[in-house]
Enzyme design. Structure first.
Site, short mmCIF file in Angstrom:
data_model
loop_
_atom_site.label_atom_id
_atom_site.label_comp_id
_atom_site.label_asym_id
_atom_site.label_seq_id
_atom_site.Cartn_x
_atom_site.Cartn_y
_atom_site.Cartn_z
N SER A 36 -4.73 42.88 63.29
CA SER A 36 -5.01 44.25 62.83
C SER A 36 -6.16 44.93 63.56
O SER A 36 -6.23 46.15 63.58
CB SER A 36 -5.26 44.28 61.32
OG SER A 36 -6.51 43.73 61.01
N LYS A 79 -11.95 45.32 58.86
CA LYS A 79 -11.43 46.66 59.18
C LYS A 79 -12.57 47.57 59.62
O LYS A 79 -13.74 47.27 59.44
CB LYS A 79 -10.75 47.29 57.95
CG LYS A 79 -9.65 46.47 57.32
CD LYS A 79 -8.42 46.40 58.17
CE LYS A 79 -7.36 45.56 57.47
NZ LYS A 79 -6.29 45.20 58.35
#
Length: 147
Positions: A36, A79
């Protein structure tokens, strides 16, 4: 002899307490897993993170953070902070914009085509943020500041 054993045990206990406090309140190491955050971070990169920014509410837009996964609190996520409380972001699967509520942030992976993030589970409570990534320390040929 007994006194020496007690003294050694006491020293070990003190060192363990200091190490625990450092890893709990100052910083620690995190191993990234998953695609990710590619190309910024790869699977098995090791990051040095700090815990002071989240404690002092000093998280900024663009920071890479480690947080508890809102969908699965047993898992941590890595993230990037894209929006802060009061910011407007394009809502997932809609034309309408969404305002990030107070006490929340909007998180997205750098690899938007392969990232479960705020576009899936919405704004993330700031209280779920554990640390902020400061430095990639592994692999050695890719050492880099992340701030």
């Amino acid at each position: 002899m007994w006194r020496r054993a007690v003294s050694g045990s006491w020293l070990t206990l003190k060192c363990g307490c200091v190490a625990h406090c450092i890893f709990q309140f100052i910083g620690d190491f995190v191993v990234c897993a998953g695609p990710s955050m590619e190309p910024t971070l790869q699977s098995n990169n090791v990051l040095l993170t700090e815990h002071i920014s989240p404690i002092l509410n000093k998280i900024q837009r663009g920071d890479i953070i480690i947080a508890k996964n809102p969908s699965n609190p047993m898992q941590n996520i890595c993230k990037r902070v894209v929006a802060l409380p009061g910011d407007t972001v394009k809502g997932p699967f809609s034309i309408r914009n969404q305002i990030v509520p107070k006490g929340h942030v909007w998180l997205e992976g750098d690899n938007s085509s392969n990232s479960a993030d705020s576009r899936v589970y919405g704004p993330v409570p700031i209280g779920l943020i554990r640390s902020r990534a400061v430095l990639r320390i592994w692999p050695l040929d890719c050492i880099r500041l992340l701030v």
